[in-house]
Design an enzyme around this catalytic site. Sequence first.
Site, mmCIF file in Angstrom:
data_model
loop_
_atom_site.group_PDB
_atom_site.id
_atom_site.type_symbol
_atom_site.label_atom_id
_atom_site.label_comp_id
_atom_site.label_asym_id
_atom_site.label_seq_id
_atom_site.Cartn_x
_atom_site.Cartn_y
_atom_site.Cartn_z
ATOM 1 N N GLU A 117 7.194 13.733 -1.393
ATOM 2 C CA GLU A 117 7.640 14.470 -0.054
ATOM 3 C C GLU A 117 8.884 15.533 -0.237
ATOM 4 O O GLU A 117 9.156 16.488 0.514
ATOM 5 C CB GLU A 117 8.000 13.479 0.740
ATOM 6 N N HIS B 8 -9.293 0.231 -16.928
ATOM 7 C CA HIS B 8 -10.496 -0.262 -16.941
ATOM 8 C C HIS B 8 -11.226 0.622 -15.890
ATOM 9 O O HIS B 8 -12.468 0.507 -15.701
ATOM 10 C CB HIS B 8 -10.774 -1.676 -16.764
ATOM 11 N N LYS C 279 1.646 15.477 12.959
ATOM 12 C CA LYS C 279 2.112 15.204 14.111
ATOM 13 C C LYS C 279 1.861 15.689 15.371
ATOM 14 O O LYS C 279 1.424 15.338 16.292
ATOM 15 C CB LYS C 279 3.763 14.703 14.080
#
Length: 428
Positions: free
Chosen positions: A282, A303, A417
């Site tokens: 960020e 794995h 937003k």
Amino acid sequence: MFKFKIDNVNNKINGKLMNHYQKTVDTLVKKIDLKVLEGTDMMGWLDLVDSYNTHDIIQMKAKAKEWIKAKLKYVLVIGIGGSYVGVRAAIDMCCGNFNKNRPQIIWVHNMAASYIVALKRMLNNEKFGIVVISKSGTTLEPAITFRIFRELLQKNVGISKLRKYIVAITDIEKGTLHDYAKQHHIATFGIPNDIGGRFSTLTPVGMFAMILKGLDPLMVLKGAKQAIKDTSDSDLNINTAFTYACYRHYLATVKNYQIENFIVYDPALQFVGEMWRQIFGESEGKNNKGLFPATCLFTTDLHSMGQYLQQGTRNFFETTLIVNKPKLDLILKVNDNNDKLKYLNNKSLDLVNRRAFEGTISAHTKIGKVDNFIIEIGANDEFHFGYLFMWFAITVTISGYLLKINPFNQPGVEQYKNNMFKLLGRKN
């Protein structure tokens, strides 16, 4: 104990270029001190350890004690991003959520319908606590979930007792959540105005839940203070945070790496990786710049990702966090060889994990030609969490300014937003 090691970095910065970085860093430090760089007004987290409000710690301890005495089985921590990741990292790292004498924390950081409804059903008729964290009170995810769960809590305990089981952590002076808490006489702890979300973990945003789970807030602050002391000299031969920042810049801009893979070898440290990912992602992901911060939990992810990391595209480097001495350990007792494990008799489980780390570092560095940084800490405890948090924050400050961006804003977040609110029909 804290060590930052570059022994396993293949692409070392040469002396001439390191001198150039030293001059650049010295200039940046002077500008930060003079507060002439964009964003330096949001560096209140750096002064926090010396100016912490003792009254707040006393009040937080008193509220936590009240909830423990009330025998709350569950406490919901409602928050997202920096209001959630750092505090979870601290509690997980110190194994705090295994403390059976304290309420179990349920992290409410998402508004997915199935998750919320299932959680509501589980808490039906339960007495539980709510810690709601939002500086403005209008961030959609915590605003929605706070409304849902305070209505459930009111149904469970009655309106007269509702305020006893809610703590609001929000803006000191204003905002939707601040106003609601004041109107309903809810216990409130403030977030300083000069500290943004991802840097707020040492404020009540993180401290109240840490205290609730039995962590020592003073040791967290002590670790943070030590990190500040250890990074007070800008000399790159001494300052490990600045050295890390310069290497990240060098590998991204000179060697053209695109990804940094942050690795831990303990599930208790997984959210330290998530905290690192948010702080760096960020802070630096702006103006088409910044390394992509990826995280892995080893040996688990060896794995699933091991093949790629060993022989895949060489566009990444690795940073591994390892603990010198874990909080808990056990000695393996293998008296037969039925499962071919006799060779592990009397070895500690941590030693086995350590050998996996050493073998992986050697394979990735020497054979896979991957640059590897190692961060080694003494223990997974409060002191080292505070140290790590502050060390990351200091690193990303210099790292961001080396990229010539403001590491303390997040303008791109507002774009999704705005679109979301428009689609939902919000008018203002």
